[in-house]
Design an enzyme around this catalytic site. Structure first.
Site, PDB file in Angstrom:
ATOM      1  N   CYS A 108      51.250  38.132  33.386  1.00 41.20           N
ATOM      2  CA  CYS A 108      51.198  37.010  34.672  1.00 41.20           C
ATOM      3  C   CYS A 108      50.312  35.386  33.652  1.00 41.20           C
ATOM      4  O   CYS A 108      49.502  35.841  34.022  1.00 41.20           O
ATOM      5  CB  CYS A 108      51.120  36.991  35.128  1.00 41.20           C
ATOM      6  SG  CYS A 108      51.419  35.657  36.795  1.00 41.20           S
ATOM      7  N   CYS A 111      48.853  33.728  37.111  1.00 36.80           N
ATOM      8  CA  CYS A 111      47.827  34.216  37.950  1.00 36.80           C
ATOM      9  C   CYS A 111      48.314  35.065  38.315  1.00 36.80           C
ATOM     10  O   CYS A 111      47.442  36.451  37.055  1.00 36.80           O
ATOM     11  CB  CYS A 111      48.486  33.880  39.623  1.00 36.80           C
ATOM     12  SG  CYS A 111      50.651  33.846  39.612  1.00 36.80           S
ATOM     13  N   SER A 112      48.710  36.571  38.471  1.00 33.87           N
ATOM     14  CA  SER A 112      48.623  38.170  38.721  1.00 33.87           C
ATOM     15  C   SER A 112      49.849  38.745  39.063  1.00 33.87           C
ATOM     16  O   SER A 112      49.698  39.690  40.029  1.00 33.87           O
ATOM     17  CB  SER A 112      47.443  37.863  39.027  1.00 33.87           C
ATOM     18  OG  SER A 112      47.019  37.859  41.194  1.00 33.87           O
ATOM     19  N   CYS A 113      51.094  37.844  38.775  1.00 35.00           N
ATOM     20  CA  CYS A 113      52.218  39.178  39.451  1.00 35.00           C
ATOM     21  C   CYS A 113      52.447  40.050  39.619  1.00 35.00           C
ATOM     22  O   CYS A 113      52.340  40.279  37.499  1.00 35.00           O
ATOM     23  CB  CYS A 113      53.230  38.138  39.414  1.00 35.00           C
ATOM     24  SG  CYS A 113      53.434  36.125  40.189  1.00 35.00           S
TER      25      CYS A 113
HETATM   26 FE    FE Z   1      51.791  35.532  38.861  1.00 30.98          FE
END
Ligand code: FE
Length: 208
Positions: A108, A111-113
């Site tokens: 991602c 961000c951090s999906c």
């Molecule tokens: Fe994300």
């Protein structure tokens, strides 16, 4: 819990994000929109019950059951729920299959999906800036850092997760595992295999 119960919980030492989360939770609770006990149960589920063992069972099922694999590739969330392999798959989940020609890797960049419902909590490196930037610029270099070397003619496809779309990599079944049971095969499938930064090998468990 008061701030004095825990040396590390003094208000001033909370990060900006922690403060904001705490403020949001307080407001939502006061307004009656959320039940703090229900939030605790959700957090506990992700900490204890939901983890990469769910994704590993999905991959192992795909290896032994061609019909399930077809459904998985068509609509992963539906197939996983229909097979009873997870309680819920809330995100739009897409399964991408590794072949001799193509290796898939998930990041991602924004961000951090991450596909929490099948892989549990994301590892720290997945959320870190170096992985998020380098996975796109230098996927082969990142794979080398993870100890993965692919043939030069294998194409590496990098999938960028978003809030709407999450990915799970279905790795190739390792040679020498024909006739293994689904449960045995699942033990080979690590979290990294399903992010695309690892490969299942018959001694994969020993590596981590
Ligand atoms: Fe994300």
């Amino acid at each position: 819990m008061s701030a004095h119960d825990d040396d590390h919980a003094h208000g001033a030492e909370l990060s900006e994000t922690q403060l904001r989360v705490r403020a949001l939770e307080t407001i939502l609770t006061e307004k009656g929109y959320v039940d703090p006990a229900a939030l605790d149960r959700i957090v506990e589920a992700y900490e204890t019950r939901i983890g990469p063992h769910i994704g590993a069972r999905v991959v192992a099922r795909a290896w032994v059951d061609a019909g399930f694999k077809r459904q998985l590739m068509e609509n992963a969330a539906e197939a996983i729920i229909a097979a009873g392999l997870a309680d819920r798959v809330g995100d739009h989940l897409i399964a991408v299959e590794n072949t001799e020609r193509t290796h898939n890797m998930v990041v991602c960049t924004l961000c951090s999906c991450y596909p929490w419902d099948v892989l549990g909590l994301p590892p720290t490196w997945y959320k870190a800036a170096p992985y998020r930037s380098r996975a796109v610029i230098d996927p082969r270099g990142v794979l080398a850092d993870f100890g993965v070397t692919l043939p030069d003619d294998t194409e590496i496809r990098v999938w960028d997760s978003t809030a709407e779309t999450r990915f799970i990599v279905v790795p190739m079944q390792p040679s020498g595992t024909d006739g293994w049971s689904e449960a045995q095969l699942a033990t080979l499938v690590t979290r990294d295999c399903m992010v695309g930064t690892g490969l299942p090998t018959p001694d994969a468990k020993a590596q981590r």
